[in-house]
Design a protein around this motif. Structure first.
Motif, PDB file in Angstrom:
ATOM      1  N   ASN A 123       0.948  -1.037  -0.037  1.00 29.22           N
ATOM      2  CA  ASN A 123      -0.230   0.222  -0.017  1.00 29.22           C
ATOM      3  C   ASN A 123       1.243   1.003  -0.127  1.00 29.22           C
ATOM      4  N   SER A 124       2.415   1.347   0.496  1.00 26.46           N
ATOM      5  CA  SER A 124       3.452   2.117  -0.123  1.00 26.46           C
ATOM      6  C   SER A 124       3.840   2.246  -1.210  1.00 26.46           C
ATOM      7  N   PRO A 125       4.428   3.528  -1.396  1.00 26.48           N
ATOM      8  CA  PRO A 125       5.218   2.973  -2.560  1.00 26.48           C
ATOM      9  C   PRO A 125       6.747   2.622  -2.671  1.00 26.48           C
ATOM     10  N   VAL A 126       7.514   2.437  -1.370  1.00 29.91           N
ATOM     11  CA  VAL A 126       8.071   1.847  -0.809  1.00 29.91           C
ATOM     12  C   VAL A 126       8.684   0.558  -1.095  1.00 29.91           C
ATOM     13  N   ALA A 127       8.264  -0.124  -1.359  1.00 29.94           N
ATOM     14  CA  ALA A 127       8.554  -2.165  -1.449  1.00 29.94           C
ATOM     15  C   ALA A 127       8.096  -1.646  -3.378  1.00 29.94           C
ATOM     16  N   TYR A 128       7.454  -0.829  -3.696  1.00 28.42           N
ATOM     17  CA  TYR A 128       7.903  -1.100  -5.011  1.00 28.42           C
ATOM     18  C   TYR A 128       9.004  -0.615  -5.833  1.00 28.42           C
ATOM     19  N   ILE A 129       9.094   0.829  -5.013  1.00 35.01           N
ATOM     20  CA  ILE A 129      10.363   1.354  -5.361  1.00 35.01           C
ATOM     21  C   ILE A 129      11.534   0.499  -4.645  1.00 35.01           C
ATOM     22  N   VAL A 130      11.873  -0.192  -4.117  1.00 33.54           N
ATOM     23  CA  VAL A 130      12.845  -1.349  -3.490  1.00 33.54           C
ATOM     24  C   VAL A 130      12.999  -1.879  -4.603  1.00 33.54           C
ATOM     25  N   VAL A 131      11.723  -2.885  -5.052  1.00 30.06           N
ATOM     26  CA  VAL A 131      11.842  -4.677  -5.114  1.00 30.06           C
ATOM     27  C   VAL A 131      11.973  -3.596  -6.968  1.00 30.06           C
ATOM     28  N   THR A 132      11.830  -2.608  -7.494  1.00 35.83           N
ATOM     29  CA  THR A 132      12.204  -1.780  -8.649  1.00 35.83           C
ATOM     30  C   THR A 132      13.699  -2.075  -8.778  1.00 35.83           C
ATOM     31  N   VAL A 133      14.078  -1.140  -7.663  1.00 39.76           N
ATOM     32  CA  VAL A 133      15.340  -0.661  -7.741  1.00 39.76           C
ATOM     33  C   VAL A 133      16.324  -2.024  -8.042  1.00 39.76           C
ATOM     34  N   PHE A 134      16.205  -2.912  -7.112  1.00 35.07           N
ATOM     35  CA  PHE A 134      16.916  -4.308  -6.544  1.00 35.07           C
ATOM     36  C   PHE A 134      16.959  -5.258  -8.537  1.00 35.07           C
ATOM     37  N   THR A 135      15.484  -4.814  -8.639  1.00 31.58           N
ATOM     38  CA  THR A 135      15.819  -5.653 -10.007  1.00 31.58           C
ATOM     39  C   THR A 135      16.221  -4.698 -11.168  1.00 31.58           C
ATOM     40  N   ILE A 136      16.740  -3.868 -11.269  1.00 31.91           N
ATOM     41  CA  ILE A 136      17.671  -3.163 -12.184  1.00 31.91           C
ATOM     42  C   ILE A 136      18.941  -3.276 -12.431  1.00 31.91           C
ATOM     43  N   ILE A 137      19.089  -3.124 -10.387  1.00 34.73           N
ATOM     44  CA  ILE A 137      20.984  -3.030 -10.352  1.00 34.73           C
ATOM     45  C   ILE A 137      21.242  -5.070 -10.738  1.00 34.73           C
ATOM     46  N   THR A 138      20.024  -5.349 -10.543  1.00 35.46           N
ATOM     47  CA  THR A 138      20.560  -7.252 -10.345  1.00 35.46           C
ATOM     48  C   THR A 138      20.473  -7.842 -11.719  1.00 35.46           C
ATOM     49  N   GLY A 139      19.983  -6.765 -13.063  1.00 36.47           N
ATOM     50  CA  GLY A 139      19.866  -6.799 -14.298  1.00 36.47           C
ATOM     51  C   GLY A 139      20.777  -6.963 -14.647  1.00 36.47           C
ATOM     52  N   TYR A 140      20.737  -5.295 -14.462  1.00 32.66           N
ATOM     53  CA  TYR A 140      22.566  -4.869 -15.393  1.00 32.66           C
ATOM     54  C   TYR A 140      23.823  -5.383 -14.897  1.00 32.66           C
ATOM     55  N   LEU A 141      23.964  -6.059 -13.101  1.00 32.54           N
ATOM     56  CA  LEU A 141      25.470  -6.789 -13.437  1.00 32.54           C
ATOM     57  C   LEU A 141      25.277  -7.799 -13.921  1.00 32.54           C
ATOM     58  N   PHE A 142      23.740  -8.748 -13.934  1.00 32.28           N
ATOM     59  CA  PHE A 142      24.017 -10.329 -14.523  1.00 32.28           C
ATOM     60  C   PHE A 142      24.324  -9.985 -15.691  1.00 32.28           C
ATOM     61  N   PHE A 143      23.462  -8.921 -16.445  1.00 32.04           N
ATOM     62  CA  PHE A 143      23.463  -9.418 -17.880  1.00 32.04           C
ATOM     63  C   PHE A 143      25.465  -8.592 -18.386  1.00 32.04           C
ATOM     64  N   THR A 144      25.726  -7.339 -17.361  1.00 35.77           N
ATOM     65  CA  THR A 144      27.069  -7.104 -17.760  1.00 35.77           C
ATOM     66  C   THR A 144      27.863  -8.220 -17.867  1.00 35.77           C
ATOM     67  N   GLN A 145      28.094  -8.850 -17.411  1.00 36.91           N
ATOM     68  CA  GLN A 145      28.513 -10.657 -16.366  1.00 36.91           C
ATOM     69  C   GLN A 145      28.516 -11.417 -17.956  1.00 36.91           C
ATOM     70  N   LEU A 146      26.851 -11.626 -18.260  1.00 37.96           N
ATOM     71  CA  LEU A 146      26.288 -12.366 -19.258  1.00 37.96           C
ATOM     72  C   LEU A 146      27.240 -12.400 -20.272  1.00 37.96           C
ATOM     73  N   PHE A 147      26.814 -11.095 -20.875  1.00 35.16           N
ATOM     74  CA  PHE A 147      27.639 -10.777 -22.293  1.00 35.16           C
ATOM     75  C   PHE A 147      29.139 -11.013 -22.625  1.00 35.16           C
ATOM     76  N   ILE A 148      30.124 -10.636 -20.970  1.00 30.10           N
ATOM     77  CA  ILE A 148      31.651 -10.787 -20.828  1.00 30.10           C
ATOM     78  C   ILE A 148      31.931 -11.734 -20.845  1.00 30.10           C
ATOM     79  N   GLU A 149      30.935 -12.563 -20.475  1.00 29.58           N
ATOM     80  CA  GLU A 149      31.699 -14.227 -20.637  1.00 29.58           C
ATOM     81  C   GLU A 149      30.606 -15.648 -21.971  1.00 29.58           C
ATOM     82  N   LYS A 150      29.814 -14.281 -22.259  1.00 23.50           N
ATOM     83  CA  LYS A 150      29.390 -15.189 -23.302  1.00 23.50           C
ATOM     84  C   LYS A 150      28.373 -16.866 -22.974  1.00 23.50           C
TER      85      LYS A 150
END
Length: 236
Positions: free
Chosen positions: A17-44
């Motif tokens: 019911n508050s924006p905090v959960a959406y913000i925290v989860v969204t930021v977490f997913t974006i950072i996780t995705g960035y780190l994951f795909f960066t390493q994925l494309f480097i290591e192929k």
């Protein structure tokens, strides 16, 4: 329905019911995705190892952010006194809030399944380590949530709860990394207490009962300490 589940549902509604959960989860997913795909494309290489490598560190910020308000906010605003006047026992309050925090952690983890589907579309997905990795992350998230709830039970200040929770999680993570630098006699103790070492074992796809018992023990001990903290008001 048990009081613990009622409290858990109330907390989950409060989260969403508050924006905090959406913000925290969204930021977490974006950072996780960035780190994951960066390493994925480097290591192929079509594998999830990159995700499971960064998650223990990211969890140290995500989980304390989720748990810091659980009891500290109730204490600071005075609503804890109202809550304990209801026919509910202290351990049920603790368990209810713990289940709510774990539910939010699992929601954040569920979003990362998109990464697994992406890897699968690129090549064969190693199911054993992938399933083991997610089981390990749920257990680690539960352990971190219990630590965060315990920290939140001993203070009225949410920032203090976050810092204490982060410090304990980081210390448990660090033990495995520095075990090779301590006297040989202490190395088994450091390795056993390291939260990251147990996760590495599970993420290889082999779920050992000793690793599961470790995480469950951390949860039980921290939830007991949180319950004792609530009960301490009766001793004054």
């Amino acid at each position: 329905m048990s009081p613990a589940l009622v409290i858990s549902k109330r907390e989950i509604r409060t989260y969403f019911n508050s924006p905090v959960a959406y913000i925290v989860v969204t930021v977490f997913t974006i950072i996780t995705g960035y780190l994951f795909f960066t390493q994925l494309f480097i290591e192929k290489q079509a594998e999830m190892r990159g995700l499971f490598g960064v998650m223990p560190l990211l969890f140290m910020f995500l989980v304390p952010a989720i748990t810091m308000r659980l009891l500290a906010e109730e204490k600071g605003s005075g609503t804890l006194e109202l809550l304990i006047t209801l026919p509910v026992r202290d351990w049920e309050i603790v368990v209810g809030k713990f289940l709510a925090a774990v539910a939010l952690v699992c929601t954040a983890l569920a979003l990362t399944l998109v990464f697994a589907l992406t890897v699968k579309s690129m090549g064969p997905l190693d199911k054993g380590p992938t399933i083991g990795g997610y089981v390990g992350l749920v257990l680690m998230g539960g352990a971190y949530a219990a630590i965060g709830l315990m920290a939140s039970s001993y203070t009225r200040n949410q920032i203090v709860a976050f810092i204490v929770s982060f410090a304990i999680c980081f210390a448990l993570y660090l033990l495995g990394r520095i075990s090779q630098f301590v006297p040989e006699l202490l190395q088994p103790l450091f390795v056993f207490l390291s939260i990251d070492t147990h996760f590495e074992n599970i993420s290889r796809g082999v779920i050992d009962s000793r690793d599961v018992i470790y995480y469950v023990s951390v949860m039980v001990v921290c939830l007991l300490l949180a319950t004792v903290s609530l009960e301490s008001r009766k001793w004054k």
